[in-house]
Scaffold this active site. Structure first.
Site, PDB file in Angstrom:
ATOM      1  N   LYS A   1      -6.898  -1.939  35.417  1.00 24.07           N
ATOM      2  CA  LYS A   1      -7.417  -3.309  35.524  1.00 24.07           C
ATOM      3  C   LYS A   1      -6.518  -4.076  36.502  1.00 24.07           C
ATOM      4  O   LYS A   1      -5.274  -3.983  36.408  1.00 24.07           O
ATOM      5  CB  LYS A   1      -7.376  -3.941  34.131  1.00 24.07           C
ATOM      6  CG  LYS A   1      -7.954  -5.339  34.015  1.00 24.07           C
ATOM      7  CD  LYS A   1      -7.895  -5.770  32.538  1.00 24.07           C
ATOM      8  CE  LYS A   1      -8.569  -7.104  32.286  1.00 24.07           C
ATOM      9  NZ  LYS A   1      -8.506  -7.479  30.869  1.00 24.07           N
TER      10      LYS A   1
ATOM     11  N   SER B   1     -12.804  -9.183  29.300  1.00 20.02           N
ATOM     12  CA  SER B   1     -12.515  -9.248  30.708  1.00 20.02           C
ATOM     13  C   SER B   1     -12.291  -7.877  31.345  1.00 20.02           C
ATOM     14  O   SER B   1     -12.254  -7.774  32.571  1.00 20.02           O
ATOM     15  CB  SER B   1     -11.302 -10.128  30.956  1.00 20.02           C
ATOM     16  OG  SER B   1     -10.210  -9.612  30.277  1.00 20.02           O
TER      17      SER B   1
ATOM     18  N   SER C   1     -10.722  -8.371  24.882  1.00 16.26           N
ATOM     19  CA  SER C   1     -11.100  -7.932  26.230  1.00 16.26           C
ATOM     20  C   SER C   1     -11.037  -6.444  26.503  1.00 16.26           C
ATOM     21  O   SER C   1     -11.413  -6.029  27.595  1.00 16.26           O
ATOM     22  CB  SER C   1     -10.251  -8.663  27.264  1.00 16.26           C
ATOM     23  OG  SER C   1     -10.708  -9.988  27.374  1.00 16.26           O
TER      24      SER C   1
END
Lengths: 106, 528
Positions: free
Chosen positions: B95, B171, B195
């Protein structure tokens, strides 16, 4: 009654936050903040005893799981030039920025 | 099934048995990326292109060259008979909220779009030291602020591989989407309100939120310093356990990384669940939403399909020898989101002060009259609307005249949320649970554009995951079925501090017990 953030309070927050919003953005964001305050107001009615402690985090850091802090010895960073080079403008190891605002004193 | 669709475990075996090389595994992943990903997210995406709506768009930066070098190194080790690391040759994505030396580390924000990290985050370094092959940095909500990945400054934002008209969740949308689509075998995400778990549920993969402090946050661009947890995304429970073992543990660079020993999460993974006590709570079968007409907050029952999936899982676990305890009260669950609106915003405002256009990242090109104007314009132009909202709310609720009413009150309610779990898990208490079984999300993946713009509705997507972040406890989401639209449903297991081994064991038992079920045969739309 739910607290509402007025345009004046909002403008003050914007200044504190070092932002700069145009009128449309400001209105949209102020509206979303007030929308969120409604959710936050759910907290107001919860009965809270005086002695409920604050939790700044969830897990209890006991001595067993808390790492020992290292000795306060400074070690020079291997490549400071690489870090300074990250700055948008630099010269001889200094980061260049505009001057601070000036105020004339009475 | 291609090499890139195998598990990390299977890839490890293939390599050690010399039936495949790391270069071949990497080629398989890169081919899959080429086939399904479409354009990577960029700051200036221009006109929508014809194929955009059918592609996954998980990536911000593909790191193919770096990956090839690492794969060559693994193949060299193999040829030389050297011992391989536990993740050797496994393609992974990271990420883009983690600093990785030499790569753009953008936080999916314009304000860091030009930032190349000078160091590597600890969890990434550990994965690479274990032989993992990072194929790229994947997309996320800007600064991790969101539950759909739509707020990213890098567009097009990721789409759900099961139905590309829908969000992958957020996210860690890029993480979950890349793993679900076979573009990577593992991904490193972060979980601050859900997330990792929520996108894992939306994309039909496994997601772990470790105990707060279980995994070092060094190199993680901070959102909520008391809430953020780096965690694995994988397609199987065993792979998640393997990755967690690699990344967990104390770190001299993070004083909040717990010194607790890291158990071998693989040992005992197959031991079964006989005798475990797993609870169901009525407070997790209700969802809270603002009424669209009155704006008042009401509670409604969970969608029937999602409740059914959880109850079916409970029945299956009972069949394996688990004792299911019903009616466990978790009365402060409904305050998770209101508390989060306060606490996370205060921490975010503080953590975003450093982005001022001075030392790194975006600096405005506009002429400015002084330093203060430099700050304002750089932040105004560099931040998207979500960071601005969080900064402003954070400053409001922590301001001197409001902090007792908002921030301090929220921290007290946080104590109550933690207490719900303490009571449920207390070994001398009424329930003595080893774990709580709940749904992961109040809905399955929603359509792109359906929720974005309403910041409250978006935040409420996390209502079933956020309590674990307030309490610090670990949680995992595993695939638990499909809904009537063929979209994945996730089921969540929550446990006491540092109980990841038990949660993984339960997840593994459930996975094994449902191996042959019809729904496990379904494949994401982009792979059909």
């Amino acid at each position: 009654m739910t607290e509402q953030i007025s345009p004046e309070t909002f403008a003050h927050l914007v200044e504190l936050a070092a932002l700069d919003l145009d009128a449309d953005q400001a209105e949209y964001l102020r509206g979303e903040l007030n929308h969120q305050l409604k959710a936050i107001s759910e907290l107001a009615a919860i009965p809270l005893d005086e002695d409920v402690p604050l939790s700044s985090h969830g897990v209890l850091y006991t001595p067993e799981i808390s790492p020992e802090l290292r000795k306060d010895d400074w070690k020079p960073y291997a490549n400071p030039a690489e870090i300074i080079a990250q700055a948008p403008e630099s010269d001889q190891g200094y980061i260049i920025v505009p001057d601070i605002p000036h105020t004339t004193l009475e | 099934m291609e090499l890139c669709d195998l598990s990390a475990f299977e890839i490890g075996q293939l390599l050690r048995e010399k039936r495949a090389s790391a270069a071949e595994v990497l080629d398989s992943a890169l081919e899959r990326i080429q086939a399904v990903d479409g354009r990577a997210g960029v700051l200036e995406p221009g006109e929508e292109q014809a194929e955009d709506k059918q592609r996954v768009h998980a990536f911000i930066t593909l790191t193919a060259e770096r990956a090839r070098q690492k794969a060559a190194e693994v193949d060299r080790q193999l040829a030389a008979g050297e011992e391989l690391g536990p993740l050797a040759g496994v393609p992974v994505t990271v990420k883009d909220i983690f600093c990785v030396a030499g790569t753009p580390s953008t936080a999916a924000s314009r304000i860091l779009a030009n930032f190349t990290a000078p160091y590597t985050a600890t969890p990434v370094a550990r994965m690479e030291a274990a032989g993992a092959i990072m194929v790229g940095k994947v997309n996320l909500d800007e600064f991790t602020y969101g539950s759909s990945n739509e707020s990213s400054a890098f567009q097009p934002s990721p789409r759900n591989p099961w139905d590309t008209s829908r969000v992958p969740g957020g996210s860690s949308g890029g993480s979950a989407a890349s793993v679900a689509a076979g573009e990577a075998v593992l991904s490193l995400g972060t979980d601050t309100a859900g997330s990792v778990r929520q996108p894992a549920a939306f994309c039909g993969v496994v997601g772990v939120k470790p105990t707060y402090g279980r995994v070092s946050r060094f190199g993680l661009i901070a959102f909520g310093s008391s809430l953020d947890c780096p965690g694995p995304v994988a397609r199987t429970v065993r792979d998640a356990a393997l990755m967690l073992k690699v990344i967990a543990g104390a770190d001299p660079n993070d004083s909040t990384a717990a010194a607790a020993a890291v158990p071998d999460y693989l040992a005992g993974l197959e031991d079964g669940v006989r005798g475990l006590r797993i609870g169901l709570s009525p407070d997790y079968f209700k969802i809270t939403f603002p009424d669209p007409r009155t704006g008042e907050y009401t509670q409604q029952p969970l969608p029937a399909e999602i409740e059914a999936a959880v109850r079916k899982a409970a029945a299956q676990l009972a069949g394996l020898g688990v004792e299911i305890i019903e009616d466990v009260p978790m009365p402060n669950t409904r305050y998770g989101i209101p508390v989060y609106f306060v606490v996370s915003r205060v921490e975010a405002a503080s953590n975003l002060h450093r982005y001022d256009g001075v030392k790194y990242g975006y600096r405005t090109n506009d002429p400015v009259k002084d330093l203060t104007e430099l700050y304002r314009k750089s932040r105004m132009q560099g931040f998207g609307p979500q960071p601005k909202l969080r900064i402003l709310m954070g400053m409001y609720v922590s301001a001197a005249q409001y902090s007792a009413q908002y921030y301090k009150r929220a921290l007290k309610v946080r104590t109550l949320i933690r207490r719900d779990f303490d009571q449920a898990f207390d070994p001398h208490g009424k329930y003595r649970l080893d774990a709580l079984l709940t749904p992961t999300t109040p809905t399955s993946a929603f359509p792109m554009g359906a929720v974005y713009g309403d910041s409250v509705l978006m935040q409420y997507a996390d209502q079933l995951t956020v309590p674990a972040n307030h309490a610090g406890i670990p949680g995992i989401s595993v695939p638990g079925g499909l809904d009537a639209d063929g979209l994945p449903i996730g089921i969540q297991l929550l446990g006491p501090d540092f109980s990841e081994a038990t949660l993984l064991r339960i997840g593994r038992s459930f996975e094994q017990a449902t191996e042959g079920e019809e729904w496990r045969k379904a494949r994401p739309m982009v792979l059909r």
